[in-house]
Design a protein around this motif. Structure first.
Motif, PDB file in Angstrom:
ATOM      1  N   SER A  15       1.225  13.175   2.420  1.00 35.95           N
ATOM      2  CA  SER A  15       0.216  13.728   3.433  1.00 35.95           C
ATOM      3  C   SER A  15      -1.072  13.054   3.579  1.00 35.95           C
ATOM      4  O   SER A  15      -1.931  13.410   4.493  1.00 35.95           O
ATOM      5  N   GLY A  16      -1.114  11.793   3.330  1.00 37.04           N
ATOM      6  CA  GLY A  16      -2.321  11.112   3.156  1.00 37.04           C
ATOM      7  C   GLY A  16      -2.654  10.482   4.579  1.00 37.04           C
ATOM      8  O   GLY A  16      -1.688  10.057   5.195  1.00 37.04           O
ATOM      9  N   ALA A  17      -3.527  10.474   5.041  1.00 39.55           N
ATOM     10  CA  ALA A  17      -3.944   9.842   6.229  1.00 39.55           C
ATOM     11  C   ALA A  17      -3.657   8.317   6.069  1.00 39.55           C
ATOM     12  O   ALA A  17      -3.912   7.546   5.164  1.00 39.55           O
ATOM     13  N   VAL A  18      -3.096   7.707   7.168  1.00 43.64           N
ATOM     14  CA  VAL A  18      -2.695   6.163   7.207  1.00 43.64           C
ATOM     15  C   VAL A  18      -3.457   5.686   8.318  1.00 43.64           C
ATOM     16  O   VAL A  18      -3.345   5.940   9.497  1.00 43.64           O
ATOM     17  N   PRO A  19      -4.298   4.527   8.145  1.00 40.17           N
ATOM     18  CA  PRO A  19      -5.068   4.183   8.986  1.00 40.17           C
ATOM     19  C   PRO A  19      -4.177   3.360   9.979  1.00 40.17           C
ATOM     20  O   PRO A  19      -3.165   2.863   9.914  1.00 40.17           O
ATOM     21  N   ALA A  20      -4.786   3.516  11.415  1.00 40.90           N
ATOM     22  CA  ALA A  20      -4.147   2.711  12.487  1.00 40.90           C
ATOM     23  C   ALA A  20      -4.179   1.282  12.489  1.00 40.90           C
ATOM     24  O   ALA A  20      -5.117   0.487  11.985  1.00 40.90           O
ATOM     25  N   LEU A  21      -2.962   0.689  12.788  1.00 43.48           N
ATOM     26  CA  LEU A  21      -2.790  -0.948  12.940  1.00 43.48           C
ATOM     27  C   LEU A  21      -3.193  -1.262  14.149  1.00 43.48           C
ATOM     28  O   LEU A  21      -3.610  -2.388  14.052  1.00 43.48           O
ATOM     29  N   MET A  76       0.763  -1.082   0.105  1.00 44.19           N
ATOM     30  CA  MET A  76       0.014  -0.102   0.006  1.00 44.19           C
ATOM     31  C   MET A  76       1.056   1.224  -0.081  1.00 44.19           C
ATOM     32  O   MET A  76       1.459   1.687   1.070  1.00 44.19           O
ATOM     33  N   MET A  77       1.104   1.774  -1.078  1.00 44.30           N
ATOM     34  CA  MET A  77       1.903   2.980  -1.037  1.00 44.30           C
ATOM     35  C   MET A  77       0.814   4.014  -0.644  1.00 44.30           C
ATOM     36  O   MET A  77      -0.218   4.266  -1.070  1.00 44.30           O
ATOM     37  N   THR A  78       1.500   5.338  -0.059  1.00 45.08           N
ATOM     38  CA  THR A  78       0.769   6.303   0.598  1.00 45.08           C
ATOM     39  C   THR A  78       1.460   7.642   0.436  1.00 45.08           C
ATOM     40  O   THR A  78       2.574   7.811   0.155  1.00 45.08           O
ATOM     41  N   SER A  79       0.740   8.465   0.037  1.00 44.65           N
ATOM     42  CA  SER A  79       1.337   9.885  -0.020  1.00 44.65           C
ATOM     43  C   SER A  79       1.815  10.451   1.176  1.00 44.65           C
ATOM     44  O   SER A  79       1.489  10.158   2.118  1.00 44.65           O
TER      45      SER A  79
END
Length: 168
Positions: free
Chosen positions: A6-12, A1-4
């Motif tokens: 500034s993008g929100a990343v969900p909590a694991l 899963m590539m993320t930007s």
């Protein structure tokens, strides 16, 4: 899963700890300066890591982030990155063709050491390895990190092998 960046990343994973809310999440490339500061925050890391040139770290981050067998995780305390580790899944012919999980580059901010944050991270990694069907979780820790040895032994790890490395 590539993320930007500034993008929100969900909590694991999220847990209440003495100092606030501790959250594990997938690292973003924008976390690299803080991750490098954590990696460099001891005698061994200080000699190996440097944020002066982020390009090689960005390349490594991109490779880790693009490969589903690898997960670079950061731990946040109320939004501040205070911990990190990498979890990798490795297929093996040994142990009847089973998978193993490798935990690498575990770091917790000095101000949080001894408060259970590291144990939460490692237990989460062990749980992930179980869910993925791994038969073994392994890690290496430098021989000079005696307190880290005690920490891992408290979590059930056994110094069963002699590790060797060749610096190239």
């Amino acid at each position: 899963m590539m993320t930007s960046q500034s993008g929100a990343v969900p909590a694991l994973f999220t847990a209440a700890v003495e100092r606030g809310t501790f959250t594990l999440r997938r690292a973003r490339q924008g976390d690299l300066p803080r991750i490098l500061a954590l990696l460099a925050d001891d005698q061994l890391g200080a000699a190996r890591e440097s944020a002066d040139d982020l390009v090689p770290y960005e390349r490594a981050f991109d490779a880790i982030d693009a490969d589903p067998a690898h997960l670079l995780v950061v731990g946040e305390l109320d939004g501040d990155v205070v911990a990190t580790f990498q979890l990798s899944y490795i297929p093996s012919l040994s142990r009847k063709g089973s998978w193993r999980a490798q935990i690498e580059a575990v770091r917790v901010s000095e101000v949080l050491r001894g408060q259970g944050v590291g144990a939460l991270m490692i237990q989460w990694a062990i749980d992930q390895a179980r869910e993925r069907g791994c038969s073994l979780v392994q890690l290496t820790t430098d021989k000079s990190r005696v307190s880290a040895h005690r920490f891992y032994e408290r979590l059930g790890f056994v110094a069963s092998h002699e590790g060797m490395k060749l610096t190239l």
